[in-house]
Design a protein around this motif. Structure first.
Motif, PDB file in Angstrom:
ATOM      1  N   ILE A 123       0.836  -1.203   0.000  1.00 28.64           N
ATOM      2  CA  ILE A 123       0.000   0.000   0.000  1.00 28.64           C
ATOM      3  C   ILE A 123       0.869   1.250   0.000  1.00 28.64           C
ATOM      4  O   ILE A 123       0.654   2.185  -0.789  1.00 28.64           O
ATOM      5  CB  ILE A 123      -0.932  -0.001   1.223  1.00 28.64           C
ATOM      6  N   ALA A 124       1.877   1.262   0.883  1.00 22.20           N
ATOM      7  CA  ALA A 124       2.724   2.448   0.999  1.00 22.20           C
ATOM      8  C   ALA A 124       3.470   2.734  -0.297  1.00 22.20           C
ATOM      9  O   ALA A 124       3.596   3.897  -0.720  1.00 22.20           O
ATOM     10  CB  ALA A 124       3.714   2.260   2.156  1.00 22.20           C
ATOM     11  N   ALA A 125       3.980   1.685  -0.949  1.00 20.86           N
ATOM     12  CA  ALA A 125       4.741   1.894  -2.185  1.00 20.86           C
ATOM     13  C   ALA A 125       3.830   2.321  -3.329  1.00 20.86           C
ATOM     14  O   ALA A 125       4.250   3.079  -4.216  1.00 20.86           O
ATOM     15  CB  ALA A 125       5.489   0.614  -2.555  1.00 20.86           C
ATOM     16  N   THR A 126       2.581   1.864  -3.334  1.00 19.82           N
ATOM     17  CA  THR A 126       1.662   2.212  -4.423  1.00 19.82           C
ATOM     18  C   THR A 126       1.186   3.651  -4.307  1.00 19.82           C
ATOM     19  O   THR A 126       1.208   4.411  -5.287  1.00 19.82           O
ATOM     20  CB  THR A 126       0.458   1.258  -4.430  1.00 19.82           C
ATOM     21  N   ASN A 128       2.653   5.942  -2.479  1.00 17.05           N
ATOM     22  CA  ASN A 128       3.899   6.709  -2.568  1.00 17.05           C
ATOM     23  C   ASN A 128       3.833   8.052  -1.858  1.00 17.05           C
ATOM     24  O   ASN A 128       4.103   9.097  -2.437  1.00 17.05           O
ATOM     25  CB  ASN A 128       4.288   6.918  -4.044  1.00 17.05           C
ATOM     26  N   ARG A 129       3.522   8.019  -0.570  1.00 16.24           N
ATOM     27  CA  ARG A 129       3.514   9.254   0.213  1.00 16.24           C
ATOM     28  C   ARG A 129       4.931   9.562   0.696  1.00 16.24           C
ATOM     29  O   ARG A 129       5.634   8.676   1.179  1.00 16.24           O
ATOM     30  CB  ARG A 129       2.565   9.132   1.414  1.00 16.24           C
ATOM     31  N   ALA A 139      -0.809  13.225   7.849  1.00 18.72           N
ATOM     32  CA  ALA A 139      -1.492  12.086   8.448  1.00 18.72           C
ATOM     33  C   ALA A 139      -0.593  10.856   8.454  1.00 18.72           C
ATOM     34  O   ALA A 139      -0.551  10.100   9.442  1.00 18.72           O
ATOM     35  CB  ALA A 139      -2.784  11.794   7.696  1.00 18.72           C
ATOM     36  N   ALA A 140       0.136  10.625   7.371  1.00 23.74           N
ATOM     37  CA  ALA A 140       1.039   9.472   7.290  1.00 23.74           C
ATOM     38  C   ALA A 140       2.169   9.605   8.299  1.00 23.74           C
ATOM     39  O   ALA A 140       2.561   8.619   8.946  1.00 23.74           O
ATOM     40  CB  ALA A 140       1.598   9.338   5.872  1.00 23.74           C
TER      41      ALA A 140
END
Length: 496
Positions: A123-126, A128-129, A139-140
Motif C-alpha cells: 500500500i505504501a509503495a503504491t 507513494n507518500r 497524516a502518514a
C-alpha cells in the motif's frame, strides 16, 4: 521440495494454475483492470509459496548456477508476458537462497514472514507518500509517529520518547553515535573513545569508524562467564582513558548478543554512563522485542535509562528485512546533529509534537515505513506478538534442555531469550581438530535441508547456533530438527 536433477533446479510439488496473464504491459501505468489481473497473479503465486513453505528447503543457495544463461540476457526493450516474468521470479530467483521464511530456518537471526506487513508495504509503495517532511503527508507522518510512541512504551522508555524508523540497527546505531559525537565531542573528534562488549555485534565498531572515531579509540570490554559486559572493567577503562587525556563519550550495551544471546547488565552500564557522563546506547536489534513478554521484562532492567535504543522489527516483530527503529527520550539530540534546510524544501515543523523525519537522520528521501508495522499491530493486536515471542522463548528452552542431556554436548550458556550455542566435545584431540569436527557436525545437520543452523566462534572454540525467531517455527519442526541434531551427534561419535 528440492529435486537434485542435473540442472539442480528447485520446483514446487504443487503445479501452478495453468491460467497466466499474457497481456503485455507496454504502458507504464496499467489500467485498473490490468492492475487487478496482475495482483491476482502475484497473489496466487504468493499463496502457493506460503502453502508449501513447510516443504521447502531451509536453504538452497548452493543450487544457484552463477553461469545461468539468463544472467547474460540483453536489455529488454519490449515487454514480456507478466505470467512468464512471475514464473521466472518464483521459479529461478526466489528458491536459490537461504529461506528465512521457512519454519526450519534457525540460522543467524530470522524473523520475516508477516504477510500483513507486506500488505502495508505494498500500500505504501503504491500510494507513494513522502514522509520525510511532515507538511508533505501529515497524516502518514502522524501514523508513523504514533507507531514510534507505541514502540517506546513497549520498550519501557520514559513517557514522551519517540524516535524514527530506519533500515536496521546498523543505521540506527550510526545515527545515535553521530548524535552523541555532536553532543559530547565538538571539535575534539580524534580524542573520542567508544566502549562496547567484546561480544557486541561488529556493526558497533563499524558505525564508530564511519562516524570518524579513530580505530585506536575503540574499546571492546571483556565479558564475564555468561558473556556479559563487565561493568567494573568498563568503569576502569573509562577512568584510564580520561587520565590519558582522551574523551570517553559513548558506551553500547547489548540486549541479546548474536553469538550466545547474552544480555549485558544494562542497569550497571547505565550507572557507569551516568557517573562518567557517557551517552548510553543499547543494541537491542535481536533481543529488545522480548521485553514485550511480561515474564521476561526483568531481564531488561536499565533499558529505560538509555539515551538511545536500536531495535529491529524485522527480527523480533517478524517483519521482512529493512525495518529498524531508533528510539530516544530526547529528540533534540537528533535535530542538533542532522538538521539542515534549503529554500526548495517545505517549511519544517517548529513544534516538538510533530516530526520532520529528514531532520532526524542522514536521509532526505525515505519510504513510508510506518505502515509495515502499524497495520500488523492494528490487524492482529500486540498480544499476538507477545504470545509468539513467548512461544519462541519456550521452544529455545525446550531445545536447550534436550541437548543438555547429551553427555558430550557443551553449552556456551543457557538461553536468556531464544538463542543459544552448543558444541560436541571430543577427548584426546587439540582445539583445532575439535573445531573442525564441529564444523563437520554442522554440515551433517544442515545436509537434509529441513533445518538450517549456523556456526560461530566463542573464545576460539567453534560452536553451533540455534536461533528460534521465525514466525512459523513451532514445536513440530523443532522436534524434527532436534532429531536431526541428535542423529548427527551419534554419527559423529561413531565416525570419530
Amino acid at each position: 521440495m528440492v529435486k537434485n536433477t542435473d540442472n539442480q533446479r528447485i520446483n514446487d510439488e504443487k503445479p501452478m494454475n495453468p491460467s497466466i496473464l499474457d497481456e503485455r504491459l507496454s504502458a507504464l501505468d496499467p489500467s485498473p483492470a490490468q492492475l487487478q489481473k496482475l495482483l491476482d497473479e502475484v497473489g496466487r503465486r504468493l499463496a502457493a509459496f506460503v502453502e508449501t513453505i513447510d516443504r521447502q528447503p531451509a536453504q538452497a543457495a548452493d543450487y544457484f548456477d552463477p553461469q545461468a544463461s539468463w544472467l547474460r540476457e540483453s536489455i529488454p526493450e519490449t515487454p514480456s508476458a507478466p505470467g512468464e516474468v512471475l514464473d521466472f521470479i518464483f521459479g529461478q530467483v526466489i528458491p536459490f537462497a537461504f529461506n528465512p521464511a521457512s519454519p526450519g530456518y534457525l540460522a543467524h537471526v530470522p524473523g520475516g514472514g508477516l504477510f500483513s506487513s507486506a500488505l502495508g508495504e505494498l500500500i505504501a509503495a503504491t500510494v507513494n507518500r513522502y514522509t520525510g517532511v511532515w507538511a508533505a503527508a501529515p497524516a502518514a507522518v502522524e501514523m508513523e509517529t504514533q507507531l514510534l510512541r507505541w514502540l517506546a512504551e513497549l520498550m519501557g522508555l520514559p513517557r514522551g520518547s519517540l524516535g524514527l524508523l530506519t533500515s536496521g540497527a546498523s543505521m540506527s546505531t550510526l545515527i545515535a553515535l553521530v548524535a552523541a559525537r555532536e553532543e559530547y565531542l565538538g571539535e575534539h573528534l580524534l580524542k573520542g573513545t567508544v566502549y562496547y562488549s567484546s561480544e557486541a555485534h561488529h556493526m558497533v565498531a563499524k558505525a564508530a569508524r564511519v562516524a570518524g572515531i579513530a580505530g585506536r579509540n575503540l574499546r571492546p570490554i571483556q565479558v564475564d562467564g555468561r558473556f556479559r559486559l563487565r561493568a567494573d572493567l568498563l568503569e576502569e577503562t573509562v577512568r584510564q582513558d580520561r587520565e590519558q587525556g582522551l574523551l570517553p563519550f559513548f558506551v553500547c550495551g547489548t540486549a541479546g548478543t548474536v553469538n550466545t544471546g547474552a544480555i549485558d547488565p544494562l542497569a550497571k552500564i547505565a550507572a557507569v554512563a551516568a557517573k562518567h557522563e557517557l551517552w548510553f546506547h543499547i543494541d537491542g536489534a535481536y533481543g529488545a522485542a522480548f521485553r514485550m513478554v511480561p515474564e521476561l521484562q526483568s531481564l531488561f532492567k536499565g533499558m529505560e535509562r538509555a539515551d538511545s535504543l536500536a531495535m529491529d522489527p524485522h527480527k523480533g516483530l517478524f517483519l521482512a528485512y529493512g525495518t529498524g527503529a531508533l528510539l530516544m527520550p530526547d529528540m533534540a539530540n537528533l535535530r542538533r546533529a542532522f538538521s539542515a534546510s534549503a529554500a526548495y524544501m517545505p517549511a519544517f515543523q517548529e513544534s516538538e509534537e510533530h516530526l520532520d523525519f529528514c531532520e532526524l537522520s542522514p536521509e532526505l528521501s525515505r519510504e513510508w515505513r510506518g505502515l509495515r508495522l502499524w497495520l500488523p499491530f492494528k490487524l492482529h493486536g500486540v498480544a499476538a506478538f507477545r504470545h509468539a515471542l513467548a512461544e519462541k522463548r519456550r521452544l529455545a528452552v525446550q531445545a536447550w534442555q534436550r541437548l543438555s542431556r547429551e553427555p558430550d554436548v557443551e553449552m556456551a550458556a543457557p538461553p536468556e531469550l531464544s538463542l543459544f550455542a552448543f558444541r560436541q566435545r571430543f577427548q584426546g584431540i587439540n582445539r583445532e581438530e575439535e573445531n573442525r569436527r564441529n564444523q563437520v557436525l554442522l554440515r551433517r545437520i544442515n545436509a537434509p535441508r529441513r533445518i538450517m543452523l549456523t556456526g560461530t566462534e566463542v573464545g576460539g572454540r567453534y560452536f553451533l547456533r540455534i536461533c528460534i525467531l521465525q514466525l512459523r517455527t513451532h514445536e513440530a519442526i523443532l522436534n524434527e530438527g532436534l532429531e536431526l541434531i541428535l542423529e548427527a551427534l551419534a554419527e559423529a561419535r561413531n565416525s570419530f
